[in-house]
Design a protein around this motif. Structure first.
Motif, PDB file in Angstrom:
ATOM      1  N   ASP A 267      19.303 -32.486 -41.672  1.00 28.08           N
ATOM      2  CA  ASP A 267      18.593 -31.268 -42.045  1.00 28.08           C
ATOM      3  C   ASP A 267      19.004 -30.749 -43.427  1.00 28.08           C
ATOM      4  O   ASP A 267      18.598 -29.669 -43.837  1.00 28.08           O
ATOM      5  CB  ASP A 267      18.765 -30.176 -40.984  1.00 28.08           C
ATOM      6  CG  ASP A 267      20.214 -29.772 -40.766  1.00 28.08           C
ATOM      7  OD1 ASP A 267      21.111 -30.389 -41.373  1.00 28.08           O
ATOM      8  OD2 ASP A 267      20.451 -28.832 -39.981  1.00 28.08           O
ATOM      9  N   ASP A 268      19.775 -31.532 -44.175  1.00 28.61           N
ATOM     10  CA  ASP A 268      20.133 -31.180 -45.550  1.00 28.61           C
ATOM     11  C   ASP A 268      18.864 -31.141 -46.392  1.00 28.61           C
ATOM     12  O   ASP A 268      17.994 -31.998 -46.264  1.00 28.61           O
ATOM     13  CB  ASP A 268      21.108 -32.219 -46.096  1.00 28.61           C
ATOM     14  CG  ASP A 268      21.695 -31.841 -47.440  1.00 28.61           C
ATOM     15  OD1 ASP A 268      20.911 -31.642 -48.396  1.00 28.61           O
ATOM     16  OD2 ASP A 268      22.929 -31.761 -47.539  1.00 28.61           O
ATOM     17  N   LYS A 269      18.773 -30.174 -47.284  1.00 21.18           N
ATOM     18  CA  LYS A 269      17.557 -30.001 -48.088  1.00 21.18           C
ATOM     19  C   LYS A 269      17.307 -31.175 -49.039  1.00 21.18           C
ATOM     20  O   LYS A 269      16.186 -31.381 -49.486  1.00 21.18           O
ATOM     21  CB  LYS A 269      17.620 -28.703 -48.883  1.00 21.18           C
ATOM     22  CG  LYS A 269      18.735 -28.658 -49.907  1.00 21.18           C
ATOM     23  CD  LYS A 269      18.749 -27.328 -50.641  1.00 21.18           C
ATOM     24  CE  LYS A 269      19.900 -27.205 -51.598  1.00 21.18           C
ATOM     25  NZ  LYS A 269      19.908 -28.142 -52.672  1.00 21.18           N
ATOM     26  N   ASP A 270      18.319 -31.983 -49.338  1.00 22.03           N
ATOM     27  CA  ASP A 270      18.160 -33.099 -50.267  1.00 22.03           C
ATOM     28  C   ASP A 270      17.697 -34.397 -49.610  1.00 22.03           C
ATOM     29  O   ASP A 270      17.333 -35.341 -50.305  1.00 22.03           O
ATOM     30  CB  ASP A 270      19.473 -33.359 -51.005  1.00 22.03           C
ATOM     31  CG  ASP A 270      19.860 -32.216 -51.922  1.00 22.03           C
ATOM     32  OD1 ASP A 270      18.944 -31.562 -52.470  1.00 22.03           O
ATOM     33  OD2 ASP A 270      21.065 -31.982 -52.089  1.00 22.03           O
ATOM     34  N   VAL A 271      17.701 -34.476 -48.304  1.00 20.35           N
ATOM     35  CA  VAL A 271      17.365 -35.728 -47.615  1.00 20.35           C
ATOM     36  C   VAL A 271      15.928 -36.163 -47.892  1.00 20.35           C
ATOM     37  O   VAL A 271      15.669 -37.322 -48.199  1.00 20.35           O
ATOM     38  CB  VAL A 271      17.639 -35.630 -46.101  1.00 20.35           C
ATOM     39  CG1 VAL A 271      17.062 -36.820 -45.364  1.00 20.35           C
ATOM     40  CG2 VAL A 271      19.130 -35.530 -45.838  1.00 20.35           C
ATOM     41  N   THR A 272      14.994 -35.250 -47.826  1.00 20.89           N
ATOM     42  CA  THR A 272      13.591 -35.605 -48.053  1.00 20.89           C
ATOM     43  C   THR A 272      13.382 -36.113 -49.473  1.00 20.89           C
ATOM     44  O   THR A 272      12.749 -37.157 -49.687  1.00 20.89           O
ATOM     45  CB  THR A 272      12.668 -34.406 -47.785  1.00 20.89           C
ATOM     46  OG1 THR A 272      12.858 -33.995 -46.433  1.00 20.89           O
ATOM     47  CG2 THR A 272      11.219 -34.771 -47.993  1.00 20.89           C
ATOM     48  N   ALA A 273      13.918 -35.403 -50.455  1.00 23.27           N
ATOM     49  CA  ALA A 273      13.781 -35.832 -51.850  1.00 23.27           C
ATOM     50  C   ALA A 273      14.460 -37.186 -52.081  1.00 23.27           C
ATOM     51  O   ALA A 273      13.930 -38.043 -52.795  1.00 23.27           O
ATOM     52  CB  ALA A 273      14.364 -34.784 -52.780  1.00 23.27           C
ATOM     53  N   LEU A 274      15.603 -37.396 -51.460  1.00 17.15           N
ATOM     54  CA  LEU A 274      16.309 -38.665 -51.597  1.00 17.15           C
ATOM     55  C   LEU A 274      15.504 -39.809 -50.987  1.00 17.15           C
ATOM     56  O   LEU A 274      15.426 -40.900 -51.556  1.00 17.15           O
ATOM     57  CB  LEU A 274      17.687 -38.564 -50.941  1.00 17.15           C
ATOM     58  CG  LEU A 274      18.614 -39.759 -51.067  1.00 17.15           C
ATOM     59  CD1 LEU A 274      18.872 -40.107 -52.529  1.00 17.15           C
ATOM     60  CD2 LEU A 274      19.919 -39.481 -50.347  1.00 17.15           C
ATOM     61  N   ASN A 275      14.876 -39.578 -49.853  1.00 15.45           N
ATOM     62  CA  ASN A 275      14.029 -40.605 -49.229  1.00 15.45           C
ATOM     63  C   ASN A 275      12.838 -40.952 -50.114  1.00 15.45           C
ATOM     64  O   ASN A 275      12.492 -42.130 -50.266  1.00 15.45           O
ATOM     65  CB  ASN A 275      13.551 -40.150 -47.858  1.00 15.45           C
ATOM     66  CG  ASN A 275      14.633 -40.246 -46.809  1.00 15.45           C
ATOM     67  OD1 ASN A 275      15.535 -41.061 -46.908  1.00 15.45           O
ATOM     68  ND2 ASN A 275      14.539 -39.396 -45.803  1.00 15.45           N
ATOM     69  N   VAL A 276      12.203 -39.959 -50.708  1.00 14.91           N
ATOM     70  CA  VAL A 276      11.066 -40.214 -51.609  1.00 14.91           C
ATOM     71  C   VAL A 276      11.531 -41.004 -52.823  1.00 14.91           C
ATOM     72  O   VAL A 276      10.894 -41.965 -53.239  1.00 14.91           O
ATOM     73  CB  VAL A 276      10.388 -38.888 -52.023  1.00 14.91           C
ATOM     74  CG1 VAL A 276       9.363 -39.129 -53.117  1.00 14.91           C
ATOM     75  CG2 VAL A 276       9.734 -38.226 -50.823  1.00 14.91           C
ATOM     76  N   LEU A 277      12.662 -40.609 -53.406  1.00 16.41           N
ATOM     77  CA  LEU A 277      13.189 -41.315 -54.572  1.00 16.41           C
ATOM     78  C   LEU A 277      13.507 -42.769 -54.261  1.00 16.41           C
ATOM     79  O   LEU A 277      13.129 -43.669 -55.025  1.00 16.41           O
ATOM     80  CB  LEU A 277      14.446 -40.622 -55.096  1.00 16.41           C
ATOM     81  CG  LEU A 277      15.132 -41.322 -56.266  1.00 16.41           C
ATOM     82  CD1 LEU A 277      14.231 -41.319 -57.494  1.00 16.41           C
ATOM     83  CD2 LEU A 277      16.464 -40.670 -56.559  1.00 16.41           C
TER      84      LEU A 277
END
Length: 88
Positions: free
Chosen positions: A37-47
């Motif tokens: 649920d860390d806010k950076d997980v989604t952006a990291l997955n997209v990257l």
């Protein structure tokens, strides 16, 4: 072929020769998100999807010139790491 291998927490590195007739692998890790649920997980997955997609940046700059046969970049949230690997 030579690969760069950093020595843990020293900020320095060394060159390591890899014979071309043998298979070789390199795995590097860096600190990453430790919770899903860390806010950076989604952006990291997209990257990571963008960088590793077929005909994407890693394909063109790593595999295209023949520097490595395979590559991987993935978050390992359970371990709190981001993993990068090369294989030849």
């Amino acid at each position: 072929q030579t690969l760069y291998a950093s020595t843990a927490n020293t900020g320095r590195g060394e060159l390591v020769g890899i014979p071309a007739i043998e298979s070789s692998y390199l795995v590097q890790s860096a600190s990453g998100p430790k919770r899903f649920d860390d806010k950076d997980v989604t952006a990291l997955n997209v990257l990571t999807e963008y960088l590793t997609t077929m005909e994407g940046p890693f394909w063109k700059q790593i595999r295209g010139p023949g520097l490595s046969y395979g590559y991987t970049l993935r978050p390992a949230v359970e371990e709190g790491l981001i993993l990068f690997g090369l294989s030849r």
